[in-house]
Design an enzyme around this catalytic site. Structure first.
Site, PDB file in Angstrom:
ATOM      1  N   GLU A 161       0.894  -1.161   0.000  1.00 12.12           N
ATOM      2  CA  GLU A 161       0.000   0.000   0.000  1.00 12.12           C
ATOM      3  C   GLU A 161       0.925   1.201   0.000  1.00 12.12           C
ATOM      4  OE1 GLU A 161      -1.635   3.055   0.983  1.00 12.12           O
ATOM      5  OE2 GLU A 161      -2.409   2.225   2.868  1.00 12.12           O
ATOM      6  N   CYS A 163      -2.385   8.982   2.992  1.00 14.55           N
ATOM      7  CA  CYS A 163      -2.166   8.562   1.597  1.00 14.55           C
ATOM      8  C   CYS A 163      -3.388   8.762   0.720  1.00 14.55           C
ATOM      9  CB  CYS A 163      -1.666   7.127   1.546  1.00 14.55           C
ATOM     10  SG  CYS A 163      -2.695   6.016   2.496  1.00 14.55           S
TER      11      CYS A 163
END
Ligand code: ADP
Length: 498
Positions: free
Chosen positions: A268, A302
């Site tokens: 990720e 993010c």
């Protein structure tokens, strides 16, 4: 310059709360609190004040090796533990996280700076994952059997084995929780390597897991020399899967290294989420949500809105609303209830934000509000909510993950140009569309290259939904029914009959 001080009453509350987190600040390996073999220590500091939050051991290869050995030794027992017992333990972890949410939130703010309410929300989010997987465990019982005249073929789900989980500082509870809860549910054992900037949050998780009845060695926590620990994860045969949340640079390095031992990796990585506002959108809602999405955790998320794409007719109106919102946000210590924006994790992050804003201005953009000068009286780790208008897609500010409360504004005309801008990035984590035309939104969503798309919705995340990216934002999904499957391998057992 000092950080604005926090009310003494809150300081006293924080002290009392942190005293409830009564565990040694050491590594957690095989059910023991461990010093580093060389005795090295590392001071964890409050990013707002620079004050020492605690001192922890600085581990390396040796400690990582021990943690892997402990995880491997406990694997046979844990994978054989009944689903019911696994479920009970995960549920108890969830309860303890909720009981301790206030001390944990103070700890998170002390280590990474985020405002207290956001820290509370993150602890709750971490608890949601344990809650969800405590329920999901039951579904793992399902087996598939294909009966044929002379044989039966059984498909069983087996845990992949020892999992190494590497997590960042910006989500010190939810990032490990997301990985651990699913891995533990699947019957894997775990070596967690949290960020060196937020190691005590990870130790708190280990302590809670222990108190909830998780057997020794099933979860281990090591940190210190990240590269040496990462290398050890790659080298040790027992580690079968590496799940990583962090920078694209480190993710690529791990992926390349994992090829040596043919280990699974889930990544990720970074994002460059577009926040697209069409002319027919509810502009107040769009401005509110873009502000929240850009400024929560001081932009160090993010899935944050990293670029605002606005359709020409509403450009001026939206910028005005955003500027009004941004200007209202107050900087300060995360423990103070007045604070909307805590510090950035490092002074370099603020320097970088300022450099990118200046670079854009040199190329013809304009700072509408914010910029370092707007908070020159605060320590250099602070950076105010900053809006940069007149940005073009080729500017660096529009191409990189900003990780600061800095929002570039780019104008577009029509759906096709919007889509070109949205997909014109190597990243593909999240994207947001604001429009009243839901037919258009759905049509476009289908063509967007991102793992998560929010339509008039700033946070389409939940423990029961899969999260992850495409393109260079990574692969693999966390959360949801999908998340646990990443830690399982279907195994085929064929039995000849008759
Ligand atoms: P950030 O810049 O957000 O800190 P990183 O990718 O550097 O992102 O860090 C994410 C996590 O990866 C942290 O736990 C960090 O310590 C770890 N990390 C950094 N470099 C390595 C490496 N070479 N091997 C393994 N883990 C690493």
């Amino acid at each position: 310059m000092n950080c604005p001080s926090v009310d003494p009453e809150i300081v006293a509350r924080r002290k009392a709360a942190l005293a409830r987190l009564d565990f040694p600040r050491r590594l957690w390996v095989g059910g023991q609190w461990l010093e580093a073999s060389g005795g090295e220590v590392w001071a964890v500091r409050d990013p707002a004040t620079g004050e020492r939050v605690g001192e922890v051991p600085w581990g390396g290869r040796l400690e990582a090796g021990r943690a892997i050995a402990a995880a491997a030794a406990s694997l046979p027992h844990w994978r054989a533990t009944s689903l019911r017992r696994r479920s009970e333990i995960l549920a108890r972890i969830q309860e303890l996280l909720r009981e301790l949410r206030e001390p944990l939130a103070f700890l998170r703010t002390a280590e990474q700076g985020g405002p207290h309410v956001q820290s509370l929300a993150e602890v709750d989010f971490a608890a949601d994952y344990f809650d969800w997987y405590s329920r999901q465990v039951r579904r793992l019982r399902r087996r598939r059997v294909v009966k044929e005249p002379d044989r039966s073929l059984r498909v069983e789900l087996q845990p992949v084995g020892v999992v190494a989980a590497i997590t960042p500082w910006n989500a010190p509870f939810s990032a490990p929780a997301r990985k651990m809860s699913a891995a533990l549910a699947a019957g894997c054992t775990v070596v967690l390597k949290p960020s060196e900037l937020t190691p005590i949050c990870a130790l708190a998780l280990a302590w809670i897991c222990h108190r909830a009845g998780l057997p020794p060695g099933v979860l281990n926590v090591v940190f210190g020399d990240a590269e040496a620990i990462g290398e050890t994860f790659l080298e040790e045969e027992a580690v079968r899967l590496i799940t990583f949340t962090g920078s694209t640079r480190v993710g690529k390095w791990l992926m390349a290294g994992a090829a040596r031992g043919v280990k699974r990796v889930f990544l990720e990585l970074g994002g460059n989420a577009p926040f697209v506002v069409f002319a027919d959108a509810d502009l107040d809602a769009a401005a509110r949500d873009a502000t929240r999405l850009r400024c929560a955790n001081s932009g160090q998320v993010c899935i944050a809105a990293n670029r605002l794409l606005v359709e020409r007719p509403v450009h001026a109106a939206l910028v005005e609303k955003l500027a009004a919102n941004f200007s209202r946000l107050r900087l300060g210590h995360g423990d103070s209830p007045d604070t909307d924006l805590g510090p950035l994790i490092r002074p370099e992050a603020a320097h970088n934000a300022e450099r990118l804003a200046r670079d854009a201005v040199r190329r013809g953009a304009k700072v509408v509000c914010g910029g370092r000068a707007a908070c020159a009286d605060l320590p250099e780790r602070f950076y105010p909510a900053t809006l940069v208008d007149g940005v073009r897609p080729e500017m660096e500010i529009a191409r990189t993950e900003l990780f600061a409360p800095l929002l570039p504004v780019i104008e577009f005309s029509g759906e096709e140009e919007a889509l070109r801008l949205v997909n014109g990035t190597e990243y593909g984590l999240a994207a947001y569309l604001y429009t009243r035309d839901l037919g258009r939104a759905r049509r476009l969503a289908g063509r967007i290259e991102a793992g998560v798309v929010g339509i008039n919705h700033p946070r389409p995340l939940a423990a029961h939904a899969p999260f992850g990216g495409v393109k260079q934002s990574g692969f693999g999904r966390e959360g949801g029914a999908e998340g646990v499957l990443e830690f399982l391998e279907p195994r085929l057992i064929g039995i000849r009959e008759g």
